[in-house]
Design a protein around this motif. Structure first.
Motif, PDB file in Angstrom:
ATOM      1  N   TRP A 232      14.923  -3.731 -20.115  1.00 22.59           N
ATOM      2  CA  TRP A 232      14.592  -2.685 -21.088  1.00 22.59           C
ATOM      3  C   TRP A 232      15.214  -1.331 -20.727  1.00 22.59           C
ATOM      4  CZ3 TRP A 232       8.722  -4.079 -20.436  1.00 22.59           C
ATOM      5  CH2 TRP A 232       8.475  -5.316 -21.048  1.00 22.59           C
ATOM      6  N   HIS A 233      15.896  -1.281 -19.591  1.00 17.34           N
ATOM      7  CA  HIS A 233      16.521  -0.045 -19.087  1.00 17.34           C
ATOM      8  C   HIS A 233      15.487   1.052 -18.817  1.00 17.34           C
ATOM      9  CE1 HIS A 233      21.011  -0.744 -19.975  1.00 17.34           C
ATOM     10  NE2 HIS A 233      20.392  -1.916 -19.963  1.00 17.34           N
ATOM     11  N   ILE A 234      14.284   0.664 -18.414  1.00 13.10           N
ATOM     12  CA  ILE A 234      13.265   1.651 -18.040  1.00 13.10           C
ATOM     13  C   ILE A 234      13.541   2.111 -16.612  1.00 13.10           C
ATOM     14  CG2 ILE A 234      10.813   2.050 -17.568  1.00 13.10           C
ATOM     15  CD1 ILE A 234      10.126   0.142 -19.814  1.00 13.10           C
ATOM     16  N   ARG A 235      13.793   3.396 -16.458  1.00 17.28           N
ATOM     17  CA  ARG A 235      14.133   3.958 -15.146  1.00 17.28           C
ATOM     18  C   ARG A 235      13.080   4.944 -14.642  1.00 17.28           C
ATOM     19  NH1 ARG A 235      18.968   3.806 -18.150  1.00 17.28           N
ATOM     20  NH2 ARG A 235      20.528   2.395 -17.255  1.00 17.28           N
ATOM     21  N   HIS A 236      12.119   5.256 -15.490  1.00 22.05           N
ATOM     22  CA  HIS A 236      11.121   6.247 -15.089  1.00 22.05           C
ATOM     23  C   HIS A 236       9.809   5.932 -15.786  1.00 22.05           C
ATOM     24  CE1 HIS A 236       8.869  10.077 -15.408  1.00 22.05           C
ATOM     25  NE2 HIS A 236       9.349  10.296 -14.211  1.00 22.05           N
ATOM     26  N   MET A 237       8.701   6.166 -15.090  1.00 24.96           N
ATOM     27  CA  MET A 237       7.409   6.028 -15.753  1.00 24.96           C
ATOM     28  C   MET A 237       6.448   7.102 -15.265  1.00 24.96           C
ATOM     29  SD  MET A 237       5.706   2.595 -14.090  1.00 24.96           S
ATOM     30  CE  MET A 237       5.119   2.504 -12.406  1.00 24.96           C
ATOM     31  N   GLN A 238       5.544   7.478 -16.157  1.00 20.41           N
ATOM     32  CA  GLN A 238       4.484   8.417 -15.819  1.00 20.41           C
ATOM     33  C   GLN A 238       3.162   7.669 -15.791  1.00 20.41           C
ATOM     34  OE1 GLN A 238       3.991  12.383 -17.842  1.00 20.41           O
ATOM     35  NE2 GLN A 238       1.950  11.585 -18.307  1.00 20.41           N
ATOM     36  N   VAL A 239       2.404   7.893 -14.712  1.00 19.09           N
ATOM     37  CA  VAL A 239       1.091   7.277 -14.557  1.00 19.09           C
ATOM     38  C   VAL A 239       0.083   8.379 -14.268  1.00 19.09           C
ATOM     39  CG1 VAL A 239      -0.305   5.657 -13.222  1.00 19.09           C
ATOM     40  CG2 VAL A 239       2.113   5.150 -13.658  1.00 19.09           C
ATOM     41  N   THR A 240      -1.051   8.352 -14.946  1.00 14.46           N
ATOM     42  CA  THR A 240      -2.100   9.342 -14.731  1.00 14.46           C
ATOM     43  C   THR A 240      -3.193   8.775 -13.834  1.00 14.46           C
ATOM     44  OG1 THR A 240      -1.723  10.388 -16.877  1.00 14.46           O
ATOM     45  CG2 THR A 240      -3.855  10.774 -15.843  1.00 14.46           C
ATOM     46  N   LEU A 241      -3.546   9.552 -12.809  1.00 15.97           N
ATOM     47  CA  LEU A 241      -4.669   9.203 -11.940  1.00 15.97           C
ATOM     48  C   LEU A 241      -5.729  10.296 -12.060  1.00 15.97           C
ATOM     49  CD1 LEU A 241      -2.846   7.935  -8.716  1.00 15.97           C
ATOM     50  CD2 LEU A 241      -3.608   6.619 -10.699  1.00 15.97           C
ATOM     51  N   ASP A 242      -6.990   9.900 -12.045  1.00 17.10           N
ATOM     52  CA  ASP A 242      -8.076  10.837 -12.338  1.00 17.10           C
ATOM     53  C   ASP A 242      -9.043  11.062 -11.179  1.00 17.10           C
ATOM     54  OD1 ASP A 242      -7.798  11.216 -15.483  1.00 17.10           O
ATOM     55  OD2 ASP A 242      -7.493   9.101 -15.037  1.00 17.10           O
ATOM     56  N   GLY A 243      -8.806  10.407 -10.038  1.00 12.75           N
ATOM     57  CA  GLY A 243      -9.720  10.598  -8.926  1.00 12.75           C
ATOM     58  C   GLY A 243      -9.602   9.486  -7.899  1.00 12.75           C
ATOM     59  N   THR A 244     -10.365   9.591  -6.835  1.00 15.50           N
ATOM     60  CA  THR A 244     -10.428   8.528  -5.842  1.00 15.50           C
ATOM     61  C   THR A 244     -11.104   7.303  -6.458  1.00 15.50           C
ATOM     62  OG1 THR A 244     -12.469   9.492  -4.987  1.00 15.50           O
ATOM     63  CG2 THR A 244     -10.421  10.109  -3.875  1.00 15.50           C
ATOM     64  N   ALA A 245     -11.146   6.210  -5.714  1.00 17.45           N
ATOM     65  CA  ALA A 245     -11.474   4.893  -6.272  1.00 17.45           C
ATOM     66  C   ALA A 245     -12.686   4.872  -7.204  1.00 17.45           C
ATOM     67  CB  ALA A 245     -11.664   3.898  -5.132  1.00 17.45           C
ATOM     68  N   GLU A 246     -13.811   5.386  -6.735  1.00 19.60           N
ATOM     69  CA  GLU A 246     -15.033   5.310  -7.539  1.00 19.60           C
ATOM     70  C   GLU A 246     -14.923   6.157  -8.800  1.00 19.60           C
ATOM     71  OE1 GLU A 246     -19.843   6.227  -7.108  1.00 19.60           O
ATOM     72  OE2 GLU A 246     -18.572   6.117  -5.324  1.00 19.60           O
ATOM     73  N   ASN A 247     -14.441   7.375  -8.659  1.00 20.72           N
ATOM     74  CA  ASN A 247     -14.305   8.252  -9.828  1.00 20.72           C
ATOM     75  C   ASN A 247     -13.225   7.769 -10.781  1.00 20.72           C
ATOM     76  OD1 ASN A 247     -16.322  10.221  -9.351  1.00 20.72           O
ATOM     77  ND2 ASN A 247     -15.068  11.141  -7.758  1.00 20.72           N
ATOM     78  N   TYR A 248     -12.155   7.209 -10.224  1.00 19.88           N
ATOM     79  CA  TYR A 248     -11.097   6.651 -11.072  1.00 19.88           C
ATOM     80  C   TYR A 248     -11.653   5.543 -11.959  1.00 19.88           C
ATOM     81  CZ  TYR A 248      -6.839   4.197 -12.447  1.00 19.88           C
ATOM     82  OH  TYR A 248      -5.848   3.582 -13.176  1.00 19.88           O
ATOM     83  N   ALA A 249     -12.414   4.638 -11.371  1.00 15.75           N
ATOM     84  CA  ALA A 249     -12.996   3.530 -12.131  1.00 15.75           C
ATOM     85  C   ALA A 249     -13.951   4.048 -13.206  1.00 15.75           C
ATOM     86  CB  ALA A 249     -13.715   2.576 -11.185  1.00 15.75           C
ATOM     87  N   ARG A 250     -14.742   5.077 -12.864  1.00 19.41           N
ATOM     88  CA  ARG A 250     -15.713   5.618 -13.817  1.00 19.41           C
ATOM     89  C   ARG A 250     -15.007   6.311 -14.988  1.00 19.41           C
ATOM     90  NH1 ARG A 250     -17.363  10.628 -14.348  1.00 19.41           N
ATOM     91  NH2 ARG A 250     -16.499  11.230 -12.312  1.00 19.41           N
ATOM     92  N   ILE A 251     -13.984   7.108 -14.691  1.00 13.15           N
ATOM     93  CA  ILE A 251     -13.315   7.877 -15.742  1.00 13.15           C
ATOM     94  C   ILE A 251     -12.447   6.986 -16.623  1.00 13.15           C
ATOM     95  CG2 ILE A 251     -11.598   9.693 -16.170  1.00 13.15           C
ATOM     96  CD1 ILE A 251     -12.653  11.054 -13.603  1.00 13.15           C
ATOM     97  N   LYS A 252     -11.718   6.055 -16.001  1.00  9.83           N
ATOM     98  CA  LYS A 252     -10.866   5.160 -16.796  1.00  9.83           C
ATOM     99  C   LYS A 252     -11.700   4.176 -17.612  1.00  9.83           C
ATOM    100  CE  LYS A 252      -6.677   6.472 -15.894  1.00  9.83           C
ATOM    101  NZ  LYS A 252      -5.904   7.136 -16.965  1.00  9.83           N
ATOM    102  N   ASN A 253     -12.780   3.709 -17.045  1.00 14.92           N
ATOM    103  CA  ASN A 253     -13.707   2.837 -17.779  1.00 14.92           C
ATOM    104  C   ASN A 253     -12.977   1.656 -18.420  1.00 14.92           C
ATOM    105  OD1 ASN A 253     -16.161   1.993 -18.796  1.00 14.92           O
ATOM    106  ND2 ASN A 253     -16.132   3.379 -20.555  1.00 14.92           N
ATOM    107  N   TYR A 254     -12.260   0.903 -17.601  1.00 13.43           N
ATOM    108  CA  TYR A 254     -11.446  -0.199 -18.112  1.00 13.43           C
ATOM    109  C   TYR A 254     -12.303  -1.287 -18.750  1.00 13.43           C
ATOM    110  CZ  TYR A 254      -7.126   1.401 -15.880  1.00 13.43           C
ATOM    111  OH  TYR A 254      -6.006   2.106 -15.526  1.00 13.43           O
ATOM    112  N   LEU A 255     -11.732  -1.933 -19.774  1.00 18.02           N
ATOM    113  CA  LEU A 255     -12.414  -3.054 -20.418  1.00 18.02           C
ATOM    114  C   LEU A 255     -12.540  -4.220 -19.443  1.00 18.02           C
ATOM    115  CD1 LEU A 255     -10.606  -2.903 -23.886  1.00 18.02           C
ATOM    116  CD2 LEU A 255     -12.942  -2.186 -23.367  1.00 18.02           C
TER     117      LEU A 255
END
Length: 452
Positions: A232-255
């Motif tokens: 796909w010629h993808i050479r760059h990506m942006q990823v957002t992180l919202d906190g350390t493990a516990e807070n990341y899981a709480r904020i992202k609230n994955y299905l």
């Protein structure tokens, strides 16, 4: 005067000299070559540049010229020469002039800036790469409370829109055959079939494809990074992180929480770097999560120190009750993160070259397509049905208001930050939000650190 960043160190394809009569140049290359005439010839009748920003300390002062990206440390006597045009040594006056801190007395810098932008804009439109931001889907496997797309329905790209995108590109791609694509969502990797089909179509026509993706990183796999991303010629990506493990899981609230742990996402980022894909990690900061994100930032700095492909940066959230409300609050936040990232503290990282356009919202060669084929000027407008400039099925580029000169707010014309800001974010301004470019606050915070 200690000149920390002379302008000749920052010659760049989009930098220019406002003293040059840009109206006389016919091509972008001629404009770029003309910048190499720096430093300027000294003239006796001079005045301080309107683009000098001065941060005063106790006996030591920092000056930064937002047009030339030149920066210096001055003592009080040197500052008096600059501000009050007192008599000074010939050598100092010449240094001020060569750095752009002094300009000829009869020069209207703002008019020169606008004249250049007009010429450059015409050349840019003629020679530019076609840029697209494509929402593959509004579906997402995370449920971040702050997401601006929470009000949107959940759907993949509507029938017929994919074919219209292909026709749109075929009709508008330039002679250089260059096409930049940003894959967006929702979570764009929930509709990889669309990415695969469009990429294959464009590459079969020998278009020069350069693509990036905005993703939460949870759905990446080693096979995808090794096989699909190169395809796909993808050479760059942006990823957002919202906190350390516990807070990341709480904020992202994955299905599916087991697929969206911080540890999993970081390992996916590691794999991306190993496969020479550049990753920008964005830390979304507000008053509530700053302490936790500072802990995460320390972990990231240790994990990716020396990496050529993975970097992180902190950026304030917008639209939450815990937002930073003032410039001073934002500067304080930036200073705390800057202390952790030695790379961001390098003097040369402070350069912020003059902008011709703030972003795609001002570029007639750039388009954002939502899943219904509506064309937006900003991806943050994907969920707002009233903010379209047309639909891909019947869009007439002649009606695109971005072909007209943008109308700047009066306060922008006299602002010292006009060159790097360019008037700020049009999309935010249209919603009545703060539009100024936040990069100026990073510069201010670092200037303050230098004179402490």
């Amino acid at each position: 005067m200690l000149l920390l960043a002379p302008p000749d160190e920052f010659i760049h394809k989009s930098m220019y000299n406002p003293m040059l009569a840009t109206e006389g140049y016919a091509t972008r290359k001629e404009i770029f070559d003309a910048t190499k005439q720096l430093p300027l010839n000294y003239a006796e009748r001079v005045k301080p540049s309107i683009y000098n920003y001065i941060e005063k300390g106790k006996g030591l002062h920092a000056i930064y010229n937002t047009l030339y990206c030149s920066m210096a440390l001055l003592n009080s006597e040197e500052l008096a020469v600059l501000e009050k045009r007192q008599q000074g040594e010939e050598k100092l006056l010449r240094e001020f002039y060569a750095a752009g801190f002094f300009v000829p007395e009869d020069v209207d810098e703002f008019s020169k800036l606008q004249a250049y932008k007009t010429i450059y804009r015409k050349l840019y439109i003629k020679e530019s790469t076609l840029g697209l931001t494509i929402a593959t889907t509004t579906k997402c496997n995370a449920r971040c409370a702050y997401c601006f797309e929470n009000s949107a329905g959940r759907a993949d790209m509507a029938p017929g829109v994919e074919e219209q995108i292909i026709k749109f590109v075929d009709n508008r791609i330039g002679e250089n055959k260059e096409l930049d694509i940003t894959w967006f969502g929702g979570e764009p990797l929930l509709n990889t079939g669309l990415i695969d089909r469009l990429s294959s179509n464009f590459l079969a026509k020998e278009y020069k494809l350069n693509t990036r993706i905005v993703t939460n990183g949870s759905l990446l796999t080693e096979k995808m990074l090794k096989e699909s991303f190169p395809k796909w010629h993808i050479r760059h990506m942006q990823v957002t992180l919202d906190g350390t493990a516990e807070n990341y899981a709480r904020i992202k609230n994955y299905l599916a929480p087991e697929l969206g742990s911080l540890d999993r996402v970081l390992k996916n980022i590691d794999l991306a770097g190993e496969n020479k894909i550049r990753v920008s990690i964005r830390l979304n900061v507000n008053k509530e999560n700053i302490e936790d994100l500072l802990i995460l930032a320390k972990q990231l700095e240790k994990r990716y120190q020396g990496s050529k492909y993975v970097s992180w940066y902190a950026s304030p959230l917008v639209g939450t009750e815990a937002d930073y409300a003032t410039d001073e609050e934002l500067i304080g936040m930036m200073e705390r993160f800057a202390e952790l990232n030695a790379r961001q503290m390098q003097v040369k990282k402070m350069r912020n070259l003059p902008r011709v356009e703030f972003c795609m919202a001002e570029m007639p060669s750039g388009y954002c397509f939502d899943v219904n084929g509506d064309i937006k000027i900003c991806w943050e407008d994907f969920t707002f049905s009233g903010n379209a400039i047309g639909n891909i099925k019947d869009f007439d580029p002649k009606t695109d208001k971005r072909n007209e000169p943008s109308q700047l707010p009066p306060e922008c014309e006299k602002c010292v930050w006009m060159p790097p800001c360019g008037g700020g974010c049009i999309a935010r301004r249209s919603k009545g939000n703060h539009a100024c470019h936040l990069g100026r606050l990073k510069i201010i915070s670092q200037l303050r650190k230098m004179i402490k």
